[in-house]
Design a protein around this motif. Structure first.
Motif, mmCIF file in Angstrom:
data_model
loop_
_atom_site.group_PDB
_atom_site.id
_atom_site.type_symbol
_atom_site.label_atom_id
_atom_site.label_comp_id
_atom_site.label_asym_id
_atom_site.label_seq_id
_atom_site.Cartn_x
_atom_site.Cartn_y
_atom_site.Cartn_z
ATOM 1 N N LEU A 68 0.782 -0.950 -0.019
ATOM 2 C CA LEU A 68 -0.205 -0.310 0.337
ATOM 3 C C LEU A 68 0.941 0.911 0.012
ATOM 4 O O LEU A 68 1.630 1.679 1.081
ATOM 5 C CB LEU A 68 -0.641 -0.014 1.406
ATOM 6 C CG LEU A 68 -1.889 -0.466 1.149
ATOM 7 C CD1 LEU A 68 -2.712 -1.251 3.518
ATOM 8 C CD2 LEU A 68 -2.943 -1.299 0.587
ATOM 9 N N PRO A 69 1.119 1.953 -0.899
ATOM 10 C CA PRO A 69 2.055 2.878 -1.021
ATOM 11 C C PRO A 69 1.006 4.283 -0.947
ATOM 12 O O PRO A 69 -0.442 4.686 -1.173
ATOM 13 C CB PRO A 69 1.865 3.133 -2.534
ATOM 14 C CG PRO A 69 0.911 2.467 -3.545
ATOM 15 C CD PRO A 69 0.511 1.100 -2.198
ATOM 16 N N VAL A 70 2.005 5.353 0.078
ATOM 17 C CA VAL A 70 1.233 6.302 0.806
ATOM 18 C C VAL A 70 2.667 7.855 0.694
ATOM 19 O O VAL A 70 3.788 7.377 0.590
ATOM 20 C CB VAL A 70 1.017 6.408 1.619
ATOM 21 C CG1 VAL A 70 0.852 7.917 2.006
ATOM 22 C CG2 VAL A 70 0.029 5.493 2.080
ATOM 23 N N THR A 71 2.609 8.860 -0.749
ATOM 24 C CA THR A 71 3.630 9.821 -0.540
ATOM 25 C C THR A 71 2.877 10.211 0.493
ATOM 26 O O THR A 71 1.103 11.061 -0.051
ATOM 27 C CB THR A 71 2.831 9.421 -2.104
ATOM 28 O OG1 THR A 71 3.427 9.163 -2.592
ATOM 29 C CG2 THR A 71 3.728 11.218 -1.907
ATOM 30 N N ILE A 72 3.711 11.019 1.588
ATOM 31 C CA ILE A 72 3.504 12.671 2.120
ATOM 32 C C ILE A 72 4.760 13.335 1.288
ATOM 33 O O ILE A 72 5.594 13.273 0.930
ATOM 34 C CB ILE A 72 4.293 11.730 3.678
ATOM 35 C CG1 ILE A 72 3.101 10.474 3.521
ATOM 36 C CG2 ILE A 72 3.786 13.189 4.374
ATOM 37 C CD1 ILE A 72 3.549 9.856 5.323
ATOM 38 N N THR A 73 3.697 14.875 1.508
ATOM 39 C CA THR A 73 4.679 15.752 0.697
ATOM 40 C C THR A 73 4.890 16.922 1.799
ATOM 41 O O THR A 73 3.580 17.743 2.396
ATOM 42 C CB THR A 73 3.412 16.548 0.002
ATOM 43 O OG1 THR A 73 3.259 15.600 -1.599
ATOM 44 C CG2 THR A 73 4.274 17.335 -1.085
ATOM 45 N N LEU A 74 6.277 16.962 1.953
ATOM 46 C CA LEU A 74 6.121 17.968 3.004
ATOM 47 C C LEU A 74 7.371 19.181 2.668
ATOM 48 O O LEU A 74 7.783 19.454 1.617
ATOM 49 C CB LEU A 74 7.706 17.404 3.859
ATOM 50 C CG LEU A 74 6.385 16.500 4.723
ATOM 51 C CD1 LEU A 74 8.022 15.800 5.570
ATOM 52 C CD2 LEU A 74 5.742 16.472 5.828
ATOM 53 N N GLU A 75 6.227 20.274 3.155
ATOM 54 C CA GLU A 75 7.782 21.761 2.438
ATOM 55 C C GLU A 75 8.826 21.469 2.974
ATOM 56 O O GLU A 75 8.750 20.641 4.118
ATOM 57 C CB GLU A 75 6.886 23.092 3.427
ATOM 58 C CG GLU A 75 5.341 23.662 1.822
ATOM 59 C CD GLU A 75 5.754 24.397 1.405
ATOM 60 O OE1 GLU A 75 7.029 23.990 0.698
ATOM 61 O OE2 GLU A 75 5.317 23.887 0.324
ATOM 62 N N ALA A 76 9.387 21.900 2.153
ATOM 63 C CA ALA A 76 11.282 22.131 2.987
ATOM 64 C C ALA A 76 10.882 22.072 4.871
ATOM 65 O O ALA A 76 12.386 21.496 4.739
ATOM 66 C CB ALA A 76 12.084 22.955 2.016
ATOM 67 N N ASN A 77 10.459 23.541 4.859
ATOM 68 C CA ASN A 77 10.736 23.519 6.295
ATOM 69 C C ASN A 77 10.282 23.368 7.093
ATOM 70 O O ASN A 77 9.729 23.241 8.020
ATOM 71 C CB ASN A 77 10.580 25.637 6.835
ATOM 72 C CG ASN A 77 9.082 26.003 6.214
ATOM 73 O OD1 ASN A 77 8.390 24.865 5.422
ATOM 74 N ND2 ASN A 77 8.958 27.311 6.356
#
Length: 150
Positions: A68-77
């Protein structure tokens, strides 16, 4: 006066939260914060069945077991960046997996999703440098998912 229940139109994501536990490094867990502007947590698409058709035109199909793939997108800070980087560095340095559990709470649709027995599968080498630092994407693969109503 309206007496029937109206369809729940709420698709708000701003009040969604995520929490990760990493037993080897962060057994008390940490909140996942500092999401990207237009993306936070994505349950990536996966193939559910395999299908094929024989020369006689008859189709055959079967269920395919997947991670089950999950992508988490974070700001650089993002304050979570350092936690994800620690997972990546631990796995690379120790040549050892660092299992994780991810809980995502989505109040607008009344749902909690718990992903278990996961690992960090893909990590950026750094935040892309452009006009400003760009958001980073971290892909985790999980073995199981449980969804419950809240």
């Amino acid at each position: 006066m309206i007496t029937e229940n109206l369809h729940n139109m709420d698709i708000t994501s701003a009040n969604s939260t995520a929490f990760m536990i990493v037993n080897k490094l962060f057994p008390a867990g940490f909140p996942v914060e500092g999401f990207g502007t237009d993306q936070a947590v994505s349950g990536d698409s996966m193939q559910i069945t395999e299908t094929r058709i024989g020369v006689d035109g008859k189709m055959s199909a079967g269920v395919v077991v997947n991670v089950l793939p999950v992508t988490i997108t974070l700001e650089a800070n993002s304050p979570t960046y350092k936690f994800f980087r620690a997972i990546e560095e631990f796995q690379s340095k120790n040549k050892s997996l660092c299992p994780v559990t991810l809980t995502v709470i989505t109040p607008s649709v009344g749902q909690t999703t718990v992903f278990t027995n996961g690992v960090l599968q893909t990590a950026p080498s750094m935040a892309n440098i452009g006009r400003t630092l760009e958001a980073t994407q971290w892909v985790f693969h999980f073995e199981k998912k449980t969804q419950v109503a809240i």
